[in-house]
Design a protein around this motif. Structure first.
Motif, PDB file in Angstrom:
ATOM      1  N   UNK A  24       0.707  -1.112  -0.015  1.00 49.59           N
ATOM      2  CA  UNK A  24       0.010   0.141   0.122  1.00 49.59           C
ATOM      3  C   UNK A  24       0.922   1.334  -0.046  1.00 49.59           C
ATOM      4  N   UNK A  25       1.962   1.355   0.917  1.00 47.87           N
ATOM      5  CA  UNK A  25       2.663   2.619   0.911  1.00 47.87           C
ATOM      6  C   UNK A  25       3.507   2.945  -0.542  1.00 47.87           C
ATOM      7  N   UNK A  37       1.731   2.641  -3.359  1.00 51.76           N
ATOM      8  CA  UNK A  37       0.578   3.374  -4.055  1.00 51.76           C
ATOM      9  C   UNK A  37       0.301   4.739  -3.405  1.00 51.76           C
ATOM     10  N   UNK A  38       0.634   5.026  -2.037  1.00 56.02           N
ATOM     11  CA  UNK A  38       0.650   6.150  -1.292  1.00 56.02           C
ATOM     12  C   UNK A  38       1.818   7.031  -2.045  1.00 56.02           C
ATOM     13  N   UNK A  69       2.949   6.883  -4.951  1.00 53.67           N
ATOM     14  CA  UNK A  69       2.492   7.269  -6.305  1.00 53.67           C
ATOM     15  C   UNK A  69       1.596   8.267  -6.181  1.00 53.67           C
ATOM     16  N   UNK A  70       0.773   8.520  -5.335  1.00 53.73           N
ATOM     17  CA  UNK A  70      -0.510   9.248  -5.001  1.00 53.73           C
ATOM     18  C   UNK A  70       0.062  10.718  -4.716  1.00 53.73           C
ATOM     19  N   UNK A  71       1.332  10.568  -4.090  1.00 54.63           N
ATOM     20  CA  UNK A  71       1.867  11.792  -3.809  1.00 54.63           C
ATOM     21  C   UNK A  71       2.545  12.497  -5.056  1.00 54.63           C
ATOM     22  N   UNK A  72       2.740  11.712  -6.126  1.00 51.91           N
ATOM     23  CA  UNK A  72       3.154  12.403  -7.405  1.00 51.91           C
ATOM     24  C   UNK A  72       4.667  11.874  -7.699  1.00 51.91           C
ATOM     25  N   UNK A  73       4.939  10.917  -7.136  1.00 54.80           N
ATOM     26  CA  UNK A  73       6.150  10.127  -7.364  1.00 54.80           C
ATOM     27  C   UNK A  73       6.144   9.257  -8.586  1.00 54.80           C
ATOM     28  N   UNK A  74       7.127   9.187  -9.533  1.00 58.77           N
ATOM     29  CA  UNK A  74       6.889   8.384 -10.668  1.00 58.77           C
ATOM     30  C   UNK A  74       7.033   7.097 -10.136  1.00 58.77           C
ATOM     31  N   UNK A  75       6.983   5.819 -11.115  1.00 55.99           N
ATOM     32  CA  UNK A  75       7.101   4.480 -10.816  1.00 55.99           C
ATOM     33  C   UNK A  75       8.409   4.282 -10.211  1.00 55.99           C
ATOM     34  N   UNK A 131      12.966   5.329  -3.955  1.00 57.96           N
ATOM     35  CA  UNK A 131      12.783   5.728  -2.746  1.00 57.96           C
ATOM     36  C   UNK A 131      12.076   4.912  -1.617  1.00 57.96           C
ATOM     37  N   UNK A 132      11.151   4.140  -1.994  1.00 58.07           N
ATOM     38  CA  UNK A 132      10.183   3.722  -1.012  1.00 58.07           C
ATOM     39  C   UNK A 132      10.427   1.987  -0.948  1.00 58.07           C
ATOM     40  N   UNK A 165      12.782  -1.310   1.609  1.00 57.35           N
ATOM     41  CA  UNK A 165      12.122  -2.340   2.306  1.00 57.35           C
ATOM     42  C   UNK A 165      12.158  -3.791   1.877  1.00 57.35           C
ATOM     43  N   UNK A 191      -6.999   9.464 -10.306  1.00 58.54           N
ATOM     44  CA  UNK A 191      -5.647   9.575  -9.945  1.00 58.54           C
ATOM     45  C   UNK A 191      -4.821   8.870 -11.118  1.00 58.54           C
ATOM     46  N   UNK A 225      -4.030   5.744 -11.229  1.00 58.40           N
ATOM     47  CA  UNK A 225      -3.368   4.945 -10.599  1.00 58.40           C
ATOM     48  C   UNK A 225      -3.958   3.529 -10.843  1.00 58.40           C
ATOM     49  N   UNK A 236       2.113  12.936 -12.924  1.00 57.53           N
ATOM     50  CA  UNK A 236       2.847  13.067 -11.663  1.00 57.53           C
ATOM     51  C   UNK A 236       2.888  14.505 -11.194  1.00 57.53           C
ATOM     52  N   UNK A 273      -0.581  14.665  -9.375  1.00 68.89           N
ATOM     53  CA  UNK A 273      -0.968  13.788  -8.187  1.00 68.89           C
ATOM     54  C   UNK A 273      -0.272  14.505  -7.118  1.00 68.89           C
ATOM     55  N   UNK A 274      -0.814  14.734  -5.907  1.00 69.56           N
ATOM     56  CA  UNK A 274      -0.157  15.196  -4.701  1.00 69.56           C
ATOM     57  C   UNK A 274      -0.225  16.606  -4.608  1.00 69.56           C
ATOM     58  N   UNK A 325      -6.386   6.852   1.910  1.00 68.99           N
ATOM     59  CA  UNK A 325      -6.586   5.505   1.488  1.00 68.99           C
ATOM     60  C   UNK A 325      -7.282   4.841   2.589  1.00 68.99           C
ATOM     61  N   UNK A 376      -1.127   0.219   6.799  1.00 67.00           N
ATOM     62  CA  UNK A 376      -0.101  -0.125   5.632  1.00 67.00           C
ATOM     63  C   UNK A 376       0.171   1.073   4.826  1.00 67.00           C
ATOM     64  N   UNK A 377      -0.586   2.131   4.675  1.00 67.67           N
ATOM     65  CA  UNK A 377      -0.576   3.214   3.804  1.00 67.67           C
ATOM     66  C   UNK A 377       0.872   3.955   4.044  1.00 67.67           C
ATOM     67  N   UNK A 383       5.207   4.313   4.664  1.00 71.51           N
ATOM     68  CA  UNK A 383       6.564   3.614   4.586  1.00 71.51           C
ATOM     69  C   UNK A 383       6.873   3.181   5.866  1.00 71.51           C
ATOM     70  N   UNK A 397       7.238  18.565  -5.563  1.00 74.39           N
ATOM     71  CA  UNK A 397       6.478  19.468  -6.367  1.00 74.39           C
ATOM     72  C   UNK A 397       7.106  20.752  -6.348  1.00 74.39           C
TER      73      UNK A 397
END
Lengths: 315, 528
Positions: free
Chosen positions: A211-212, A214-215, A217-223, A229-230, A234, B50, B52, B79, B82-83, B90, B95-96, B98, B114
């Motif tokens: 999930x994190x 996806x979070x 990516x939702x912040x605007x990070x590219x794949x 970074x994440x 892990x 989004x 996604x 990109x 988003x954000x 979520x 788990x959302x 890191x 950004x």
């Protein structure tokens, strides 16, 4: 973090103590008398007795164990029955080949496995992924001694880039020595790198579906950014575990490759010592290897804590 | 002009149609609630905005966000949005985040992606954002890691990440589903405050009518990938047109018919039960601490009664459940079922265990996927001294399956062939097969959609009438406990703070904690 480290150190000490008892007892119950072996079956009874006395084989089990452990703690590993030289000296010489070889092979394996695993995971299902998986499958399947002989044929006999075996000694120059360790290191690294790359890939794929990520990516990070970074840090825990296991294996388990390349390493020494019933050498080398394995595990556990704050906080 | 306008959106994943002809819009400052059951496509609608989406997803139609046509934008352009222009919150706060990066670092990252600012500047703004979500720095330093925070606090961090750049649109996908009712109320209030302060638009996705109706300005009801009804809230509730919406609302407030025949003899007697756990040592050789999860709990459950046990996560209700089932030994007190102790000596008492069964929350995780239904349903037979074999076994399986509304032929199937509701029926059949007197229902309907939940509640009421079963109904969901139980217990921090007839507890709560719980639970608008 301090508490975590102390706990691990304590468990390291306990493991070593247990291991020393097990090794000592295992060697004790082996059949065969070193004194008879050294003097031959026709030796006279009083000569044998004198030698046993000299080797310290007559004391009680307990006193022999204590003097063995005490000796090792002060750097005195005893004297080889067959070669009549101090074990510490013999081991030291051999270690200077086996340890660099293990580190060399592990470095190669990591340098190959990380990019390959990350590349395959980031392009899941693509030709790159299928290619990496196919090659690593082959790498796991090929016996490393066969691959070693193949390399000797190609690079030593045909192309004459490397020597086919032997070790010149570090006093003959660093690069020359490294060169002679190159083919053995590649042969050792190939299956290790294949396993490590596959572990890296699957661990990273698991993490990428968390999930994190996806979070992120939702912040605007590219794949790609989300992966570096994440996900990557892990995904490291299982990879570190494998690296630790591999290092121990490389240090002790290079015996076949050492034989292929005529390298006077630890693996060959222990093999010869076992066949010559040179118990004091066997005991000491096995103990040394156990120490190496446990120490590497300790380092791996410390590196877990560096990667993951949840362990640092003593949970 | 609308902030977000979705028009005639179709979405396929591979060859499977997911959304058909979905249209909705969100104005600046407006909260739009999207309601639907699982599989209705509500989350996929959010993920389309989004962009996604899972691999192989193809969207047609148009999605316009603040003048950008989302479906035609390139990945780098997306990109950048988003954000920045749109933030997302979520469902699963645990788990959302890191786990290995500090919360300050993670919130600051949104800003660093950004805007070209220094790390210090980004951390300063992260501090502000965290303060806005009520995680002030003096109590929640930026260096905290997610595992040091509770679920509600983690959700606040996720919200801080989403609103750090003051986006124009906030998408919240089931933001409170995984949280306790009081935490849920706080998070909903926080979201509403942020939306009103920043004039953000919000797309709020939920399966829970009550949660959305408290908050939303407009409601969109979805079903199998289509919008069935939309309109302003709360007016829409009094003028529902579509039969599905009407049945959805009815199911949300559904109360099963129950004919209560409570006998005066206690079936289960829990007296002064204590259960504590060891906590990790503080120092290497120090004594381990103890955490008392259940602190001297006493209650009776009468034969034929349906008793509710309500409390938030961590209150000790699961520990108590395990103790009653004889899965763990207690440190003090006694648990008697029909006069006999569930624990004799240090081992569970089989004679007592066979008189009770349990149904758990997760209809997906509580079955071995490699066994056929007949074998799964027969599992409790190991509690019998002479389990039925051959014909008798077949008859027992058939009886159990038909009594929960399945057919005898279902016994040859595997568990993956059933829906969530059907699986819960199988779990009930498994509990029924050895004809227990008491069934413990541990959040047994919490994971189900409202309509399925209503059916399962009806089934439970029927079975109780038919077999004279007693229930111990453990749940955090007050609305369910209210309709299915005769009496209820409210548990907090290992103690029972209030107990009494359910209606009385709900309409006239005495303990401040009960009042707080009931006030926090979202209400459905009264039907006209």
């Amino acid at each position: 973090m301090l508490r975590y480290t102390l706990t691990r150190l304590l468990s390291l000490a306990v493991s070593l103590a247990v291991a020393s008892v097990v090794i000592f007892m295992a060697v004790e119950i082996l059949p065969g008398d070193p004194a008879t072996l050294m003097l031959g079956v026709n030796a006279q009874e009083d000569t044998l007795a004198a030698l046993r006395e000299q080797l310290g084989l007559n004391g009680s089990l307990w006193s022999r164990y204590l003097s063995w452990v005490g000796g090792m703690l002060t750097g005195d590993f005893g004297t080889s029955y067959t070669y009549r030289t101090p074990v510490a000296e013999m081991v030291g010489e051999r270690l200077w080949i086996s340890l660099p070889l293990a580190i060399y092979a592990l470095t190669l394996s990591t340098l190959i496995a990380f990019p390959a695993g990350i590349w395959a995971a980031s392009k899941r299902g693509s030709a790159a992924d299928v290619g990496v998986m196919g090659v690593t499958q082959l790498g796991v399947a090929i016996p490393n001694f066969w691959f070693a002989m193949l390399m000797v044929v190609v690079f030593a006999i045909n192309l004459r880039w490397f020597s086919a075996g032997g070790f010149p000694g570090w006093d003959k120059g660093f690069w020359l020595s490294m060169k002679s360790l190159t083919l053995p290191a590649i042969a050792l690294a190939l299956p290790q790198a294949s396993i490590l790359a596959r572990v890296m890939r699957s661990s990273l794929l698991d993490t990428l579906s968390e999930d994190f990520v996806r979070t992120a990516r939702a912040k605007g990070l590219s794949k790609r950014q989300a992966l570096w970074r994440h996900a990557l840090r892990n995904a490291l825990i299982p990879v570190l575990t494998i690296i630790g296991l591999q290092f121990s294996f490389l240090l002790a388990g290079g015996i076949i490759i050492e034989n292929v390349f005529y390298l006077p390493g630890l693996g060959r020494m222990i093999f010869q010592a076992v066949s010559a019933r040179d118990l004091i050498v066997v005991e000491s080398v096995v103990m040394l290897l156990v120490f190496a394995v446990i120490a590497v595990n300790f380092l791996v556990e410390i590196s877990y804590a560096l990667v993951d704050p949840r362990l640092r906080h003593g949970r | 002009m609308s902030l977000l306008r979705i028009e005639k959106l179709d979405l396929d994943i591979g060859k499977r149609p997911i959304l058909r002809d979905v249209s909705l819009s969100v104005d600046p400052g407006q909260i739009v609630g999207v309601i639907g059951e699982s599989g209705s496509g509500k989350s996929m609608t959010a993920f389309t905005v989004m962009q996604l989406l899972p691999e192989g997803a193809v969207a047609r139609g148009s999605v316009t966000l603040d003048g950008h046509d989302i479906l035609t934008l390139s990945e780098p352009e997306l990109c950048a949005l988003r954000g920045n222009k749109v933030g997302m919150v979520f469902q699963e706060p645990m788990t959302a985040l890191n786990p290995i990066r500090s919360i300050g670092d993670q919130v600051a990252e949104t800003i660093l992606i950004h805007e070209r600012v220094s790390k210090t500047e980004a951390l300063n703004r992260a501090r502000e954002a965290l303060a806005r979500v009520e995680l002030p720095e003096d109590r929640f330093p930026l260096t905290r890691y997610p595992h040091e925070l509770s679920g509600g606090q983690r959700q606040r961090v996720v919200i801080a990440m989403a609103i750090a750049l003051r986006p124009k649109l906030l998408i919240a996908d089931e933001p409170t589903t995984a949280l306790d009712v009081t935490t849920q109320a706080q998070i909903l209030k926080l979201l509403e405050r942020l939306v009103r302060e920043d004039g953000m638009g919000m797309l709020m996705i939920s399966h829970d009518l009550a949660v959305v109706s408290d908050l939303a300005d407009e409601i969109v009801i979805m079903r199998s990938g289509e919008v069935v009804e939309r309109g302003p809230c709360p007016v829409i509730f009094s003028a529902l047109q579509h039969p599905y919406s009407i049945s959805l609302l009815a199911a949300s407030t559904h109360a099963p018919d129950r004919s209560v025949q409570v006998e005066d003899t206690p079936l289960l007697r829990v007296s002064e039960v204590r259960r504590s756990y060891r906590t990790p040592r503080k120092t290497l050789f120090g004594k381990p601490g103890a955490f008392e999860a259940v602190k001297g709990v006493s209650f009776d459950l009468k034969k034929g009664e349906s008793l509710g046990l309500v409390g938030e996560s961590g209150c000790g209700k699961s520990t108590l459940t395990r103790a009653i089932l004889g899965l763990e030994e207690v440190q003090g007190g006694e648990i008697l079922l029909a006069g006999e102790p569930v624990f004799t000596g240090h081992s569970p008492n089989r004679d007592v265990r066979r008189k009770m069964q349990v149904v758990f929350q997760d209809p997906y995780g509580s079955f071995n996927p490699r066994h056929r239904v007949d074998r799964l349903v027969c599992e409790p037979f190991h509690l019998l001294d002479t389990p039925p074999t051959g014909k008798a076994r077949d008859r027992a399986i058939e009886e159990a399956l038909t009594s929960v509304g399945l057919t005898a032929a279902d016994r040859y199937k595997y568990i993956h062939e059933f829906s969530g509701g059907q699986r819960q029926r199988i779990a009930i059949a498994r509990a029924l097969i050895i004809k227990p007197e008491l069934i413990l229902l541990d959040e047994a309907v919490s994971a189900l959609d409202v309509q399925v939940r209503a059916q399962i509640l009806d089934l439970l009421a029927d079975l109780s009438d038919q077999f004279g079963l007693s229930y111990l109904f453990i749940s955090h969901d007050l609305s369910v406990v209210r309709v299915i139980t005769d009496r209820c217990l409210v548990m907090k921090a290992g103690e029972i703070v209030e107990q009494g007839p359910t209606e009385q507890v709900f309409s006239n709560p005495q303990h401040p904690y009960t009042r707080e719980l009931i006030a926090a639970a979202p209400d459905l608008p009264e039907l006209a």
